[in-house]
Each structure stands twice: as structure tokens, then as C-alpha cells.
Design a protein around this motif. Structure first.
Motif, PDB file in Angstrom:
ATOM      1  N   THR A 115      -3.434  -6.364  33.172  1.00 17.85           N
ATOM      2  CA  THR A 115      -3.679  -7.464  32.289  1.00 17.85           C
ATOM      3  C   THR A 115      -5.029  -7.535  31.991  1.00 17.85           C
ATOM      4  N   ILE A 147      -4.843 -13.294  27.940  1.00 16.03           N
ATOM      5  CA  ILE A 147      -4.136 -12.167  28.191  1.00 16.03           C
ATOM      6  C   ILE A 147      -4.050 -11.232  27.332  1.00 16.03           C
ATOM      7  N   THR A 148      -3.552  -9.814  27.518  1.00 12.73           N
ATOM      8  CA  THR A 148      -3.509  -8.891  26.245  1.00 12.73           C
ATOM      9  C   THR A 148      -2.427  -9.522  25.324  1.00 12.73           C
ATOM     10  N   ALA A 151       1.134  -8.725  26.552  1.00  8.42           N
ATOM     11  CA  ALA A 151       1.431  -9.564  27.573  1.00  8.42           C
ATOM     12  C   ALA A 151       1.732 -11.086  27.146  1.00  8.42           C
ATOM     13  N   PHE A 153       4.811 -11.244  33.004  1.00  6.66           N
ATOM     14  CA  PHE A 153       4.728 -10.079  32.318  1.00  6.66           C
ATOM     15  C   PHE A 153       6.320  -9.407  32.158  1.00  6.66           C
ATOM     16  N   GLN A 172       5.024  -4.906  31.854  1.00  2.16           N
ATOM     17  CA  GLN A 172       3.752  -4.349  32.011  1.00  2.16           C
ATOM     18  C   GLN A 172       2.922  -4.629  33.463  1.00  2.16           C
TER      19      GLN A 172
END
Length: 143
Positions: A105, A5-6, A9, A98, A102
């Protein structure tokens, strides 16, 4: 399943505690609220990593812990059914939080068929009453 995941995140997931459900009531869902997956589309063949974009109607998106009327935050369910709707949404490889508010992702998925679904949670990670969920999107990851 492998998942990435980013960074934003990931920070939201690890920094937000889940609160025990014994002391909580579910937040009423705003009338006509719904969430949906913008991309990828149902039946789409994609390569990994997969960017998933979230949409919402008639409900605002706010970070977890922020209690504003008619708001919530996204949880992405990957290859799983809905969790217990009377308990906080789990945080694991199949239930991605999230909590920073957010709306997209990027995740790593192994080749093969996968399901994606959104579930909104309130400030305490509890599903709304009734739950606000997206349709399940089935995708195929190709090598």
C-alpha cells in the motif's frame, strides 16, 4: 496522522463487513507462519507518501471472506499497539485492512516518527491463534 491508501485497498476496506466476535472462534495459525514488512526498513528516513510492502512465510494470502486452510489477509497497524486479539480487528486510520489480499500500500504520514506493524487476520478479520504479527518497524518521515 493523515493517511491515504491505494484505490484497491480502499475498495477492500469499505466493502467488507466486520462480523461480531461473539459467534466466532479464532483460526489456528499455521505452524511457523510469519509476516514481515519488506519496506520500509527499521530506522529508515522516508518522505511521504510511504510505500509499505508486506511479506509472508508459511501462510497463504487470500481475500477476507475466503476460508481456505492456512491463509489470511494483512492488516497494517500504524502508530498503535495490537488490538484485542479475541475480537475482529478494528477498521480505522490506525488499523488498515487489506481484505482483497493486497501485499502493499501507499500511505500519507505526517512528518515525524511512526510505527508500522502487520497483523494477519482470518476470513472473518479475527487474528489467528496464536497471532501472526510482524516486528514493529519505526520510521521517520522527513519533510
Amino acid at each position: 496522522m493523515t493517511k491515504t491508501i491505494t484505490a484497491l485497498a480502499a475498495a477492500a476496506v469499505v466493502s467488507l463487513p466486520l462480523v461480531a466476535s461473539a459467534q466466532m472462534e479464532r483460526t489456528p495459525a499455521p505452524e511457523d507462519a510469519n509476516v514481515y514488512i519488506i519496506t520500509p526498513n527499521e530506522g529508515e528516513r522516508v518522505t511521504s507518501p510511504v510505500t509499505v510492502r508486506f511479506g509472508a512465510n508459511n501462510i497463504g494470502v487470500a481475500p477476507s471472506g475466503v476460508e481456505h486452510e492456512k491463509t489470511g489477509h494483512h492488516h497494517l497497524l500504524v502508530d498503535t499497539d495490537l488490538p484485542d486479539l479475541n475480537a475482529p480487528i478494528p477498521a480505522d486510520d490506525h488499523h488498515i485492512h487489506f481484505g482483497g489480499g493486497q501485499t502493499q500500500t501507499t500511505i500519507e504520514l505526517e512528518p515525524g516518527e511512526h510505527t508500522l506493524q502487520l497483523l494477519m487476520g482470518d476470513a472473518k478479520h479475527l487474528p489467528h491463534d496464536p497471532p501472526i504479527t510482524s516486528e514493529t518497524v519505526t520510521i521517520t518521515v522527513v519533510e
